[in-house]
Design a protein around this motif. Structure first.
Motif, PDB file in Angstrom:
ATOM      1  N   SER A 115     -33.759 -57.852  11.811  1.00 29.77           N
ATOM      2  CA  SER A 115     -32.418 -58.962  12.094  1.00 29.77           C
ATOM      3  C   SER A 115     -32.917 -60.033  11.032  1.00 29.77           C
ATOM      4  O   SER A 115     -33.894 -60.470  10.833  1.00 29.77           O
ATOM      5  CB  SER A 115     -32.375 -59.677  12.730  1.00 29.77           C
ATOM      6  N   ALA A 116     -31.934 -60.044   9.967  1.00 34.69           N
ATOM      7  CA  ALA A 116     -32.469 -60.743   8.306  1.00 34.69           C
ATOM      8  C   ALA A 116     -32.416 -61.903   8.618  1.00 34.69           C
ATOM      9  O   ALA A 116     -32.903 -62.806   8.437  1.00 34.69           O
ATOM     10  CB  ALA A 116     -31.756 -60.181   7.376  1.00 34.69           C
ATOM     11  N   GLU A 117     -31.225 -61.876  10.399  1.00 34.66           N
ATOM     12  CA  GLU A 117     -30.820 -63.228  10.301  1.00 34.66           C
ATOM     13  C   GLU A 117     -32.018 -64.352  10.967  1.00 34.66           C
ATOM     14  O   GLU A 117     -31.740 -65.334  11.717  1.00 34.66           O
ATOM     15  CB  GLU A 117     -29.933 -63.564  11.267  1.00 34.66           C
ATOM     16  N   GLN A 118     -32.750 -63.231  12.169  1.00 35.18           N
ATOM     17  CA  GLN A 118     -33.858 -63.735  12.971  1.00 35.18           C
ATOM     18  C   GLN A 118     -34.656 -63.802  12.046  1.00 35.18           C
ATOM     19  O   GLN A 118     -35.479 -63.221  11.268  1.00 35.18           O
ATOM     20  CB  GLN A 118     -33.697 -62.920  13.926  1.00 35.18           C
ATOM     21  N   ARG A 119     -35.577 -65.077  12.442  1.00 36.47           N
ATOM     22  CA  ARG A 119     -37.022 -65.201  11.940  1.00 36.47           C
ATOM     23  C   ARG A 119     -38.164 -64.070  12.668  1.00 36.47           C
ATOM     24  O   ARG A 119     -37.669 -63.736  13.645  1.00 36.47           O
ATOM     25  CB  ARG A 119     -37.691 -66.457  12.239  1.00 36.47           C
ATOM     26  N   PRO A 120     -39.296 -63.283  12.226  1.00 43.55           N
ATOM     27  CA  PRO A 120     -39.934 -63.026  13.151  1.00 43.55           C
ATOM     28  C   PRO A 120     -40.895 -63.252  14.150  1.00 43.55           C
ATOM     29  O   PRO A 120     -41.184 -64.545  14.247  1.00 43.55           O
ATOM     30  CB  PRO A 120     -41.250 -62.344  12.160  1.00 43.55           C
ATOM     31  N   ASP A 121     -40.342 -62.821  15.177  1.00 44.19           N
ATOM     32  CA  ASP A 121     -41.485 -63.482  16.715  1.00 44.19           C
ATOM     33  C   ASP A 121     -42.942 -63.782  16.117  1.00 44.19           C
ATOM     34  O   ASP A 121     -43.430 -64.431  17.767  1.00 44.19           O
ATOM     35  CB  ASP A 121     -41.189 -61.954  18.049  1.00 44.19           C
TER      36      ASP A 121
END
Length: 134
Positions: A91-97
């Motif tokens: 998700s472009a809106e979410q930072r990587p885990d």
């Protein structure tokens, strides 16, 4: 004039400095090969996450929820392996885990690389488990 026995005995003697240099070179080469091996294992695990059940590499919709997305990039100028993982789909809106930069010229990177390999193996096991359920 030196006879052959003296000459061969003299040539066989290896100065301690030369032996130490060879040992140091061996240790350095071994460390380099460990780092190289680890980087290749990380790339391999990343590719295996993208394998289909028949073993071929194919495009996977990483935006699909539950499908892990792994981004791996090697920077040759700085000997850095950058890795980002979105465990439940990109998700472009979410930072990587998970995100790391492994400086391959630094021996301490091997600790983080070990953790990363474990993480990728866990994701691979989860993915294979879900593939078998279908």
């Amino acid at each position: 004039m030196i006879d052959k026995k003296e000459k061969s005995a003299h040539g066989a003697a290896t100065p301690l400095g030369t032996q130490l240099n060879r040992q140091e070179q061996y240790n350095t080469d071994r460390q380099k090969s460990e780092i190289r091996k680890t980087a290749i294992e990380i790339f391999d695990l990343s590719l295996r996450l993208q394998e289909m059940t028949d073993g071929t590499i194919d495009w996977i919709d990483w935006r699909e929820p539950g499908v892990p997305c792994v981004y791996v990039e090697y920077h040759g100028a700085t000997a850095v392996l950058s890795v980002k993982i979105w465990e439940n789909g990109f998700s472009a809106e979410q930072r990587p885990d998970y995100s790391t930069m492994l400086f391959l010229d630094n021996r301490n990177c091997m600790i983080e690389a070990g953790y990363l390999k474990e993480k990728l193996m866990g994701l691979l096991e989860e993915r294979r488990g879900s593939d078998n359920e279908e």
